[in-house]
Scaffold this motif. Sequence first.
Motif, PDB file in Angstrom:
ATOM      1  N   ILE A  91      48.684  28.799  33.765  1.00 17.97           N
ATOM      2  CA  ILE A  91      48.331  27.865  32.692  1.00 17.97           C
ATOM      3  C   ILE A  91      48.444  26.426  33.169  1.00 17.97           C
ATOM      4  CG2 ILE A  91      48.977  29.411  30.806  1.00 17.97           C
ATOM      5  CD1 ILE A  91      51.653  27.841  30.646  1.00 17.97           C
ATOM      6  N   GLY A  99      48.380  24.240  28.208  1.00 20.12           N
ATOM      7  CA  GLY A  99      48.551  25.625  27.808  1.00 20.12           C
ATOM      8  C   GLY A  99      47.313  26.477  27.977  1.00 20.12           C
ATOM      9  N   ARG A 102      48.921  22.136  31.844  1.00 22.90           N
ATOM     10  CA  ARG A 102      49.876  21.439  30.989  1.00 22.90           C
ATOM     11  C   ARG A 102      49.489  21.507  29.506  1.00 22.90           C
ATOM     12  NH1 ARG A 102      53.979  17.914  32.586  1.00 22.90           N
ATOM     13  NH2 ARG A 102      54.672  18.512  34.673  1.00 22.90           N
ATOM     14  N   VAL A 161      55.282  24.807  29.760  1.00 22.63           N
ATOM     15  CA  VAL A 161      54.058  24.748  30.556  1.00 22.63           C
ATOM     16  C   VAL A 161      54.287  24.050  31.890  1.00 22.63           C
ATOM     17  CG1 VAL A 161      52.491  24.811  28.578  1.00 22.63           C
ATOM     18  CG2 VAL A 161      53.323  22.601  29.410  1.00 22.63           C
TER      19      VAL A 161
END
Length: 371
Positions: free
Chosen positions: A207, A211, A209, A156
């Motif tokens: 996205i 997700g 961090r 991510v």
Amino acid sequence: MEKTVWVSFDQLEAFMVDVFKSIGVPSEDAEICADVLITSDKRGIDSHGVGRLKPIYYDRIVSKKIQRPVTDFEIVRDRAATAVVDGHHGMGMVIAKRCMEMAIEKARTYGLGMVAVRNSTHYGFAAYYPMMACDAGMIGLTGTNARPSIAPTHGVENMLGTNPLVFGMPTDEGFPFTNDYATSIMQRGKIEQYAREGKDCPPGLIIDRAGNTQTDSVRILKDLVNGQAALAPIGGLEEETGGHKGYGFATVVELLSAALQQGSYLKMLSGLADDGSPKPYALGHFFMAIDIEHFCDLADFKKTAGDILRQLRASQKAPGKERIYTCGEKEHIAGIDRKDKGAPINDALQKQLIDMRNEQGLIQYRFPFEA
């Protein structure tokens, strides 16, 4: 209500030349930089045309002071078919054009020519340089690393740049084959364009961090800088959709843009010093030219290439689809459509043009949207 006004290419190009000159770019270099930008607009690639004049070049020279208007082009290694160049944070378009010219010259003698660059800056839309090779009867190839944007598959964190891997091949049609696109599904220039137009990005392409998907274009641009957002590579976020393939190609470009010339890479390209202040991006590029005449007759190559593309376009279409395109065709069509119209300038870009004009005292320019 936003009003988009079409402005002629001649006026925009002349204005950009004068803007570049007003901030210290030598006249000949200013013409190169403006030509790269206006050629992007002419091909319908609004994400890399005049809309990038202020944020990517003007501001980095004038206010951020992380780019040098006068380019110190240093050849640090020169071999028969290869060379390594240090751009010393000068104008990326000037550096790139000279490098592709070197690659073409070497290819005429050796069949292949390749030049790698370190410490460069944004060089505009990538296909410009392979198209130079096509004009010389050659195959062209370029790639560049960029600010951290793409998350590796199953990650991510933005690590890789949008890292285009771009080819140009001459054909017997009225335009070459050019596959100019990032190795992410969405690239920064398109997000910047959405932000200027007040539009959200499609879901599932960016996205955070945690997700989670992001769609707010203005927020995404900020979060890409502070490391809180990442772009999905071509193929998406998962291996099941082929995301590892886009991730792999992005990594290939990173390796060729940094390892060959011992330049900066990944997080080193953030443009931020340890204290958060702006610093040069120190981008790396590579350029390759392949002289077709060392392999076969140029006319024969063009005919075969054209036949391949024509057969692809003539193949059976999916239900509801009107036509099949090949790479570079839509840009060719856009060029025909825009020839007499110019480039579309929306409200945000109108303000940028007026601000630069007023700041630099270029009072000879008055644009159609000021009527």
